[in-house]
Structures are given as C-alpha cells and as structure tokens.
Design a protein around this motif. Structure first.
Motif, short mmCIF file in Angstrom:
data_model
loop_
_atom_site.label_atom_id
_atom_site.label_comp_id
_atom_site.label_asym_id
_atom_site.label_seq_id
_atom_site.Cartn_x
_atom_site.Cartn_y
_atom_site.Cartn_z
N ILE A 178 0.87 -1.18 0.00
CA ILE A 178 0.00 0.00 0.00
C ILE A 178 0.90 1.22 0.00
N ARG A 179 0.58 2.18 -0.84
CA ARG A 179 1.41 3.37 -0.98
C ARG A 179 0.59 4.62 -0.67
N ILE A 180 1.17 5.48 0.16
CA ILE A 180 0.58 6.79 0.43
C ILE A 180 1.63 7.83 0.07
N GLU A 181 1.24 8.84 -0.69
CA GLU A 181 2.18 9.88 -1.09
C GLU A 181 1.68 11.24 -0.64
N ARG A 182 2.61 12.06 -0.20
CA ARG A 182 2.30 13.44 0.19
C ARG A 182 3.45 14.33 -0.26
N SER A 183 3.12 15.58 -0.55
CA SER A 183 4.13 16.60 -0.83
C SER A 183 4.01 17.67 0.23
N TYR A 184 5.15 18.14 0.71
CA TYR A 184 5.18 19.16 1.75
C TYR A 184 6.08 20.31 1.31
N PRO A 185 5.66 21.55 1.55
CA PRO A 185 6.51 22.70 1.22
C PRO A 185 7.52 22.97 2.32
N ALA A 186 8.39 22.01 2.54
CA ALA A 186 9.40 22.08 3.61
C ALA A 186 10.64 21.35 3.15
N PRO A 187 11.78 21.69 3.70
CA PRO A 187 13.01 20.97 3.34
C PRO A 187 12.95 19.52 3.83
N ALA A 188 13.56 18.63 3.07
CA ALA A 188 13.62 17.21 3.46
C ALA A 188 14.24 17.05 4.85
N GLU A 189 15.21 17.89 5.18
CA GLU A 189 15.88 17.81 6.48
C GLU A 189 14.89 18.03 7.63
N ARG A 190 13.95 18.94 7.44
CA ARG A 190 12.95 19.21 8.49
C ARG A 190 12.01 18.02 8.66
N VAL A 191 11.57 17.45 7.55
CA VAL A 191 10.69 16.27 7.62
C VAL A 191 11.44 15.11 8.27
#
Length: 159
Positions: free
Chosen positions: A7-20
């Motif tokens: 099962i795959r869930i995808e999201r995009s966030y307007p934040a740097p990968a380091e913060r996530v």
C-alpha cells in the motif's frame, strides 16, 4: 492476509527534506505528529540505526477514541515497537512494526518503507506498507497513516 500488494501513500510538503527527516527521526518530532487524531504518542525508546528500536506508547485521549477502544476490547494505552531495517539520513527510513495488539491474532511483523525526495517546492514523501492480516485492520492502518501524514503537514505549517 487478504492482499499481499503493498500500500502506498504519497504526500508533498513545502518544507526541506531535512525538516521532515527531523520530525520523523527524533522523539520530540515523533511525539508532535505520529498519532492519529484523538491519540497521543509517548516515545519510550529511540535508537535510530539498522537493528535499533523505536518503542512508543499510543494513548487514546479523545472521548470517541476512548469509547471505540473500549467497545473493541482494546486497551487505552498500546505499547508499540518498531525495528529499523534501513536508515539513510534525509532520504530513506525502513522499519518493521510488531503487530501484537490485535486480540486473537498471533503477533507478526509488517514492513514500512519511507522515502523522502527533495523537489523544487519542498519534499515528496512516499510511505509503502505491507498490508495487515485482514482487510479491516489494513483499512485502519491506511486511515491512521493518512491521518498521521496530514498531522505532519500541520506541524510543518507551524514551523
């Protein structure tokens, strides 16, 4: 199991990968967003390395979740344990979850893979999970993880 397809869930966030990555791999970060609505999480142990463990307790706090847990014969506090299988800073985190909280079902492990891909707008997150032992519990997993990822967006918006 009813299905063996991941099962795959995808999201995009307007934040740097380091913060996530920080929110996903520190006790302080995990406690801010990991639980679905109506629950809180307390991190009890975090050893972020392959073979290391994340142990936490999920606690039902909202009245409707407390009632659901009681009516389903489930405890209000559920300890959980994950074992990291891969830790590639800021890009990939894989772990097995011990599923030992379902009444009448022998404990087993389920794999989750998380990938972070930087984009011009921020970061894309893909969470791939093995289905659980039946369709009902798999749907609960998908709903819970989707809600958690929505909560991650809220925390990132506060930053």
């Amino acid at each position: 199991m009813t299905s063996t397809s991941p099962i795959r869930i995808e999201r995009s966030y307007p934040a740097p990968a380091e913060r996530v990555w920080e929110l996903w791999t520190t006790a302080e970060g995990i406690q801010r967003w990991w639980a679905p609505d109506g629950f809180t999480v307390r991190v009890d142990e975090l050893d972020l390395r392959p073979g290391g463990t994340l142990a936490y307790t999920m606690i039902a706090t909202a009245p409707e979740q407390v009632e659901f847990m009681k009516s389903a014969g489930l405890p209000l506090e559920t300890p959980s344990r994950k074992t990291f299988t891969e830790v590639t800073p800021v890009s990939r985190l894989c772990y097995t979850s011990l599923v030992d909280f379902v009444p009448g079902v022998e404990p087993y492990e389920a794999l989750t893979e998380v990938e972070l891909r930087p984009t011009a707008e921020g970061v894309e997150v893909t969470m791939t999970m093995e289905p659980l032992h039946d369709a009902v519990w798999t749907e609960r997993l998908v709903q819970g993880r989707g809600n958690e990822l929505d909560n991650l967006a809220k925390v990132l918006g506060e930053s």
